[in-house]
Design an enzyme around this catalytic site. Structure first.
Site, mmCIF file in Angstrom:
data_model
loop_
_atom_site.group_PDB
_atom_site.id
_atom_site.type_symbol
_atom_site.label_atom_id
_atom_site.label_comp_id
_atom_site.label_asym_id
_atom_site.label_seq_id
_atom_site.Cartn_x
_atom_site.Cartn_y
_atom_site.Cartn_z
ATOM 1 N N TRP A 320 2.910 -1.043 -3.127
ATOM 2 C CA TRP A 320 4.236 -1.153 -2.503
ATOM 3 C C TRP A 320 4.438 -2.545 -1.918
ATOM 4 O O TRP A 320 5.555 -3.077 -1.935
ATOM 5 C CB TRP A 320 4.372 -0.091 -1.404
ATOM 6 C CG TRP A 320 5.637 -0.213 -0.606
ATOM 7 C CD1 TRP A 320 6.865 0.303 -0.922
ATOM 8 C CD2 TRP A 320 5.810 -0.887 0.646
ATOM 9 N NE1 TRP A 320 7.781 -0.008 0.049
ATOM 10 C CE2 TRP A 320 7.166 -0.745 1.030
ATOM 11 C CE3 TRP A 320 4.946 -1.595 1.489
ATOM 12 C CZ2 TRP A 320 7.670 -1.283 2.208
ATOM 13 C CZ3 TRP A 320 5.446 -2.136 2.659
ATOM 14 C CH2 TRP A 320 6.790 -1.980 3.015
ATOM 15 N N HIS A 321 3.364 -3.149 -1.420
ATOM 16 C CA HIS A 321 3.497 -4.458 -0.798
ATOM 17 C C HIS A 321 3.782 -5.557 -1.808
ATOM 18 O O HIS A 321 4.352 -6.596 -1.436
ATOM 19 C CB HIS A 321 2.222 -4.805 -0.015
ATOM 20 C CG HIS A 321 2.157 -4.183 1.328
ATOM 21 N ND1 HIS A 321 1.628 -2.934 1.548
ATOM 22 C CD2 HIS A 321 2.571 -4.624 2.549
ATOM 23 C CE1 HIS A 321 1.713 -2.635 2.842
ATOM 24 N NE2 HIS A 321 2.280 -3.642 3.461
ATOM 25 N N GLY A 322 3.384 -5.385 -3.043
ATOM 26 C CA GLY A 322 3.647 -6.426 -4.011
ATOM 27 C C GLY A 322 3.088 -6.104 -5.372
ATOM 28 O O GLY A 322 2.127 -5.340 -5.503
#
Length: 476
Positions: A320-322
């Site tokens: 989700w962060h990247g």
């Protein structure tokens, strides 16, 4: 537009506050919506259309889900609604990643596959997509009614204090506040104080530290001193940057009557990774728990399934962060430690802080290396430096990029983190803590307003001479 910019501080925010308090109470959600759309559209108007389309999508599907609760159609509509949200996130955030990964697998690159374009990542898309999913699920679970007031829902999704980098707010926590919330001088002043503190964290601590981390992570083959200095610098930079943003977001909410849940609670003083995730990015941790971990079975299906769920949730949290394998590995790193702590009971043992605290901080710091590195290769190179495999002393050419101001600020940041329990002037919602006599409060003292005024002045002066520096979590 970012909070730490002159255009926001001296144009947008004063104009918005004047317009907001000049607007009749019944129309203030509309004022918030218009201002938030201006705030977001300041970057790119075309992606504002994407935000609006997502809002219409969840508005329609939430009502449809509610009308079919208790019937198979309700679950189908929920699945379609969530799938639509995830499609938006998947296309804009992960399509480039999947193309690059497939190309690497076949020994080529995107150009070699005949793909000569790249999708731009809309700012804040991860946050407002997660908001959308939580709203649909909460309606399905009967935890909140599907609102028929489109303006309130649109204002909630676009609420500019939290639109770009959170906290991840849930409609069920704000629905009543959109209908009625108090506006008091005390709440406004508490919000202003928290905003100033957050701005100071960003401008006075995070930004001066940033060049140290940037130089070392981009230098290649860092020595032992360089690698550890870079890792510590990024650990402090990320915390003060992101917690500063969260403080500013919560403070802005208080200025217009909203109370947001806290997003940080002294995470670097945690004694286990389990405790760390109760204190770091709290809104994301709670979201992952309520909408991923528990639906996967949580800890109800036996030990092995519990460990698997913990690892899987953190892998997805990392992704989700990247869209990069570094984030996947970072998520797996934390998921593995969470599972290990659950298996051994470490997170429940009252271990001496002199052992548990530095060990936890070391695990977190090692994880941040993956989080910051542009590639797995860069992370491995920095790990090699931390083991002394690239030499010991700092290189003269790198020392030219590291200023005395940066090193001093890094030391101050570390001291602030260590002293946080003693520096808590304000509680988690921005309201001052009662004094030791049980009656007086710190905010009633003339000392605090004077200190905050001085802090604001120094911060603005520093901001005037600084280069543009967006918040780190804008990229997520």
């Amino acid at each position: 537009m970012v909070f730490s910019s002159e255009v926001f501080l001296f144009l947008f925010l004063p104009t918005f506050l004047l317009a907001y308090y000049a607007t009749p109470i019944a129309a203030r959600s509309l004022t918030i919506l218009i201002a938030s759309y201006i705030f977001y559209g300041w970057w790119r108007m075309d992606f504002l259309a994407l935000l609006f389309a997502t809002t219409v999508w969840v508005y329609v599907f939430a009502i449809a889900v509610e009308r079919n609760l208790g019937r198979p159609a309700g679950k189908i509509l929920l699945a379609v609604g969530i799938a639509g949200c995830l499609t938006v996130l998947g296309v804009f955030k992960y399509l480039n990643f999947f193309i690059d990964s497939f190309a690497a697998l076949v020994g080529s690159d995107a150009d070699g596959l005949g793909i000569h374009w790249r999708l731009i990542l809309p700012i804040g898309i991860s946050f407002y997509v997660f908001q959308s999913i939580s709203y649909l699920v909460d309606v399905y679970r009967r935890e909140t009614p599907a609102t028929r007031n489109f303006i309130d829902l649109a204002a909630y999704k676009a609420l500019f204090p939290q639109l770009i980098a959170g906290p991840i707010l849930r409609f069920k926590d704000l629905a009543d506040q959109f209908k009625h919330r108090d506006h008091t001088i005390q709440k406004f002043s508490d919000g202003t104080a928290l905003f100033v503190i957050g701005l100071a964290k960003k401008v006075l601590i995070a930004d001066p530290i940033a060049p140290i981390a940037d130089s070392i992570f981009s230098s290649g083959h860092p020595t032992l001193i360089e690698a550890w200095l870079g890792a510590i610098a990024y650990t402090m930079q990320l915390y003060f940057d992101f917690s500063g943003y969260s403080d500013m977001a919560i403070g802005l909410g208080l200025m217009i009557g909203f109370r947001f849940a806290p997003n940080f609670d002294m995470p670097y003083l945690s004694r286990s990774i389990t405790e760390f995730w109760r204190r770091w990015h709290i809104s994301l941790s709670n979201w992952l728990r309520d909408y991923l971990y528990i639906p996967l079975g949580g800890s109800r299906l036996g030990p092995l399934r519990t460990y698997l769920n913990l690892i899987l949730v953190m892998l997805l949290g990392g992704l989700w962060h990247g869209a990069n394998w570094t984030f996947v590995l970072w998520g797996g790193w934390h998921g593995g430690w969470l599972a290990l702590e659950r298996a051994t009971g470490w997170n429940k043992i009252a271990t001496s802080r002199w052992i548990a605290l530095p060990l936890t901080l070391l695990i977190v710091l090692l994880g941040w290396v993956l989080f910051r590195a542009e590639s797995v290769g860069v992370a491995l190179d920095l790990y090699a430096g931390m083991l002394g495999l690239n030499g010991f002393w700092a290189r003269p050419e790198l020392l030219l990029d590291i200023t005395h101001e940066g090193l001093l600020t890094l030391a101050i940041g570390c001291a602030v983190v260590a002293s946080e329990p003693y520096l808590q002037t304000f509680d988690r919602t921005g309201v001052a803590v009662p004094g030791t006599d049980g009656t007086a409060t710190l905010r009633q003292s003339i000392t605090v307003p004077l200190m905050l005024t001085l802090l604001a002045t120094v911060t603005i002066l520093k901001l005037a001479e600084a280069n543009h520096s967006p918040f780190l979590y804008f990229q997520f």
